[in-house]
Design an enzyme around this catalytic site. Sequence first.
Site, PDB file in Angstrom:
ATOM      1  N   TYR A   9     -15.326  -2.151 -27.824  1.00 25.58           N
ATOM      2  CA  TYR A   9     -14.109  -1.452 -27.392  1.00 25.58           C
ATOM      3  C   TYR A   9     -14.330   0.053 -27.446  1.00 25.58           C
ATOM      4  O   TYR A   9     -13.890   0.784 -26.569  1.00 25.58           O
ATOM      5  CB  TYR A   9     -12.910  -1.837 -28.273  1.00 25.58           C
ATOM      6  CG  TYR A   9     -11.613  -1.272 -27.714  1.00 25.58           C
ATOM      7  CD1 TYR A   9     -10.877  -1.995 -26.773  1.00 25.58           C
ATOM      8  CD2 TYR A   9     -11.161  -0.006 -28.086  1.00 25.58           C
ATOM      9  CE1 TYR A   9      -9.716  -1.474 -26.229  1.00 25.58           C
ATOM     10  CE2 TYR A   9     -10.006   0.530 -27.540  1.00 25.58           C
ATOM     11  CZ  TYR A   9      -9.279  -0.213 -26.621  1.00 25.58           C
ATOM     12  OH  TYR A   9      -8.134   0.311 -26.078  1.00 25.58           O
ATOM     13  N   PHE A  16      -6.995  13.680   1.640  1.00 24.88           N
ATOM     14  CA  PHE A  16      -7.353  12.264   1.560  1.00 24.88           C
ATOM     15  C   PHE A  16      -6.111  11.541   1.042  1.00 24.88           C
ATOM     16  O   PHE A  16      -5.350  12.095   0.244  1.00 24.88           O
ATOM     17  CB  PHE A  16      -8.580  11.989   0.686  1.00 24.88           C
ATOM     18  CG  PHE A  16      -8.922  10.524   0.742  1.00 24.88           C
ATOM     19  CD1 PHE A  16      -9.455   9.978   1.899  1.00 24.88           C
ATOM     20  CD2 PHE A  16      -8.605   9.666  -0.304  1.00 24.88           C
ATOM     21  CE1 PHE A  16      -9.679   8.610   2.003  1.00 24.88           C
ATOM     22  CE2 PHE A  16      -8.837   8.301  -0.203  1.00 24.88           C
ATOM     23  CZ  PHE A  16      -9.367   7.771   0.949  1.00 24.88           C
ATOM     24  N   THR A  17      -5.932  10.307   1.494  1.00 23.11           N
ATOM     25  CA  THR A  17      -4.674   9.578   1.254  1.00 23.11           C
ATOM     26  C   THR A  17      -4.272   9.536  -0.227  1.00 23.11           C
ATOM     27  O   THR A  17      -3.186   9.997  -0.588  1.00 23.11           O
ATOM     28  CB  THR A  17      -4.827   8.145   1.801  1.00 23.11           C
ATOM     29  OG1 THR A  17      -5.992   7.548   1.227  1.00 23.11           O
ATOM     30  CG2 THR A  17      -4.966   8.154   3.323  1.00 23.11           C
ATOM     31  N   ASP A  65     -14.019  16.962  -5.068  1.00 23.41           N
ATOM     32  CA  ASP A  65     -13.976  15.513  -4.914  1.00 23.41           C
ATOM     33  C   ASP A  65     -15.419  15.111  -4.637  1.00 23.41           C
ATOM     34  O   ASP A  65     -15.928  15.275  -3.528  1.00 23.41           O
ATOM     35  CB  ASP A  65     -13.048  15.087  -3.769  1.00 23.41           C
ATOM     36  CG  ASP A  65     -12.988  13.564  -3.628  1.00 23.41           C
ATOM     37  OD1 ASP A  65     -13.946  12.890  -4.076  1.00 23.41           O
ATOM     38  OD2 ASP A  65     -12.015  13.055  -3.057  1.00 23.41           O
ATOM     39  N   LYS A  71     -18.624   4.811  -3.858  1.00 22.78           N
ATOM     40  CA  LYS A  71     -19.282   5.247  -2.615  1.00 22.78           C
ATOM     41  C   LYS A  71     -20.725   5.666  -2.921  1.00 22.78           C
ATOM     42  O   LYS A  71     -21.580   4.804  -3.067  1.00 22.78           O
ATOM     43  CB  LYS A  71     -18.486   6.400  -1.984  1.00 22.78           C
ATOM     44  CG  LYS A  71     -17.206   5.950  -1.281  1.00 22.78           C
ATOM     45  CD  LYS A  71     -16.060   5.719  -2.210  1.00 22.78           C
ATOM     46  CE  LYS A  71     -14.724   5.617  -1.501  1.00 22.78           C
ATOM     47  NZ  LYS A  71     -13.648   5.283  -2.460  1.00 22.78           N
ATOM     48  N   ARG A 103      -7.655   5.345  11.009  1.00 21.31           N
ATOM     49  CA  ARG A 103      -7.534   6.624  10.313  1.00 21.31           C
ATOM     50  C   ARG A 103      -6.842   7.572  11.282  1.00 21.31           C
ATOM     51  O   ARG A 103      -7.435   8.425  11.892  1.00 21.31           O
ATOM     52  CB  ARG A 103      -8.900   7.187   9.884  1.00 21.31           C
ATOM     53  CG  ARG A 103      -9.606   6.377   8.825  1.00 21.31           C
ATOM     54  CD  ARG A 103      -9.268   6.695   7.380  1.00 21.31           C
ATOM     55  NE  ARG A 103      -8.105   6.071   6.809  1.00 21.31           N
ATOM     56  CZ  ARG A 103      -7.956   5.796   5.507  1.00 21.31           C
ATOM     57  NH1 ARG A 103      -8.915   6.065   4.649  1.00 21.31           N
ATOM     58  NH2 ARG A 103      -6.843   5.268   5.054  1.00 21.31           N
ATOM     59  N   PHE A 114      -0.692   2.429   5.168  1.00 20.09           N
ATOM     60  CA  PHE A 114      -1.755   1.802   5.959  1.00 20.09           C
ATOM     61  C   PHE A 114      -2.317   0.546   5.309  1.00 20.09           C
ATOM     62  O   PHE A 114      -2.808  -0.340   5.992  1.00 20.09           O
ATOM     63  CB  PHE A 114      -2.890   2.807   6.229  1.00 20.09           C
ATOM     64  CG  PHE A 114      -3.488   3.396   4.980  1.00 20.09           C
ATOM     65  CD1 PHE A 114      -2.893   4.491   4.370  1.00 20.09           C
ATOM     66  CD2 PHE A 114      -4.619   2.856   4.400  1.00 20.09           C
ATOM     67  CE1 PHE A 114      -3.430   5.031   3.209  1.00 20.09           C
ATOM     68  CE2 PHE A 114      -5.162   3.384   3.241  1.00 20.09           C
ATOM     69  CZ  PHE A 114      -4.553   4.478   2.633  1.00 20.09           C
TER      70      PHE A 114
HETATM   71  O1  PLI Z   1     -10.743   4.164  -3.853  1.00 16.28           O
HETATM   72  P1  PLI Z   1     -10.878   4.985  -5.068  1.00 16.28           P
HETATM   73  O2  PLI Z   1      -9.628   5.004  -5.882  1.00 16.28           O
HETATM   74  O3  PLI Z   1     -12.082   4.651  -5.895  1.00 16.28           O
HETATM   75  O4  PLI Z   1     -11.168   6.498  -4.588  1.00 16.28           O
HETATM   76  C1  PLI Z   1     -10.241   7.249  -3.886  1.00 16.28           C
HETATM   77  C2  PLI Z   1     -10.939   8.214  -2.979  1.00 16.28           C
HETATM   78  C3  PLI Z   1     -10.969   9.534  -3.302  1.00 16.28           C
HETATM   79  N1  PLI Z   1     -11.587  10.448  -2.486  1.00 16.28           N
HETATM   80  C4  PLI Z   1     -12.198  10.082  -1.346  1.00 16.28           C
HETATM   81  C5  PLI Z   1     -12.847  11.116  -0.511  1.00 16.28           C
HETATM   82  C6  PLI Z   1     -12.206   8.754  -0.958  1.00 16.28           C
HETATM   83  O5  PLI Z   1     -12.825   8.415   0.168  1.00 16.28           O
HETATM   84  C7  PLI Z   1     -11.559   7.771  -1.782  1.00 16.28           C
HETATM   85  C8  PLI Z   1     -11.474   6.417  -1.397  1.00 16.28           C
HETATM   86  N2  PLI Z   1     -11.843   6.037  -0.195  1.00 16.28           N
HETATM   87  C9  PLI Z   1     -11.741   4.827   0.329  1.00 16.28           C
HETATM   88  C10 PLI Z   1     -11.175   3.657  -0.370  1.00 16.28           C
HETATM   89  C11 PLI Z   1     -12.230   4.680   1.676  1.00 16.28           C
HETATM   90  O6  PLI Z   1     -12.208   3.564   2.218  1.00 16.28           O
HETATM   91  O7  PLI Z   1     -12.662   5.694   2.254  1.00 16.28           O
END
Ligand code: PLI
Length: 467
Positions: free
Chosen positions: A82, A134-135, A225, A268, A392, A459
């Site tokens: 933990y 970003f969303t 970011d 990513k 998008r 979306f």
């Molecule tokens: O999906 P998360 O919560 O791990 O990360 C959010 C996020 C933050 N910044 C950027 C630039 C992103 O591209 C992002 C998430 N992107 C997704 C899910 C995508 O499909 O692009």
Amino acid sequence: MFRLMNEHTTKHHSWAEPYKIKMVELLRMTTREERLAAIREAGYNTFLTRSRDVYIDLLTDSGTSAMSDRQWAGMMMGDEAYSGSENFYHLESVVQEYYGYKYLVPTHQGRGAEHLMSQILIQEGDHVPGNMYFTTTRLHQELAGGKFVDVIVDEAHDPASEFPFKGNVDLAKLDALVQDVGADRVPYISLEGNVNMAGGQPFSMANLRELRAYCDKHDIPIMLDATRTIENAWFIREREEGYASKSVREILREICDMTDGCTMSAKKDLLVNIGGFFCCNDDEVFRKAQNLVVVYEGLHTYGGLAGRDMEAMAQGILEATTEEHMAARVGQVRYLGRKLEAAGIPIVKPIGSHAIFIDARQFLPHIDQDDYPAQALAAELFIEAGIRTMERGNVSAGRSPVTGENRHPKLELVRLTIPRRVYTQAHMDVVVEAVTDVYARRDEIRGLKMVYEPEYLRFFQARFEPL
Ligand code: PLI
């Protein structure tokens, strides 16, 4: 033995993969009738389709990477205590070395880090400039009482512009905001590497240097970011004078060293299926983040992750920052993009690193933006060949909190996002064939009507019917 070949460039070779396949995941082939039924059931929203009905999944590059044998081996070394997991300390040391920040707070994914950072840094009524929204990032800024202000260069909003650094910040736009509201109402600038919503477009080091000088003058922190910043570093190496002989790793450090902290979706660049983190250099901000993470994510040495997830991430950083990985990553995306271009498909230029974005306005000029052309095109690609992509455009941009109207973004795009190390060149060829076939019958495609609209990030769950 696996070697990290940072000193070694693969420029004289093609982009062929620096790995071979050890295990495969079988796919189910479907008929057109089955896909039609599936998309109807999903309310013409690709996010609501089931993975079993998908042949080539280009919905996102988030959490969809194939992990290496070394990452899987790391998973077996998970220390699931933990508190004080060995994997946390390993990850912390790798992040400190590669990204260079002093402090690390792990989170379950990127938006967990955005939540912490927004709650800590933003006060009600603040303005948060950024190089395009970003969303999830913008939503967390708004939920913390802030207002997002777009300060990206104009070229980013023009899909046809070949400007090599469409992720750059327009310093004049930033200065206009600072003059208008005062630097004390700007808690930080949100700087995204390889701007997702602009098509995966990088900022330049020269622009970041200018931004740093401006922010120093006005005492405004730069929060990165870092989600796709290794890919941004690759483009700097390729396109910016003076960087051709620097390694991706060195460029990444140079970027981070000019910023004050970051949020990261490790799903990513970092080749893992789940994970994220927040980093900073400021003692006080770190203390607050360490305290807040236990409220929303988990203890500060795991932040919602299993020990094994942190181990896979630490190894992912080593693999993602090699030249051979990045050459194949960008090479595959470019292969798809160039073939689509050759077939006359309108796409966002220059070709970015993580996806090809089809310009749905040009593809379907007969569909009004309020009838959601990009959403309709994404549904059509699914019906055609079981290729799952993402809107998008007008749906993703949502409504203005002030007027309640659709935001009508300039970019109305369909994103064909390439998971890392997952698909082959033959899959890319099938994608080209399918898009070309849909393009040939584009005049028959009709727009969509939104029949269900959720309150947040619509979306993901909105439902549609054909007009
Ligand atoms: O999906 P998360 O919560 O791990 O990360 C959010 C996020 C933050 N910044 C950027 C630039 C992103 O591209 C992002 C998430 N992107 C997704 C899910 C995508 O499909 O692009």
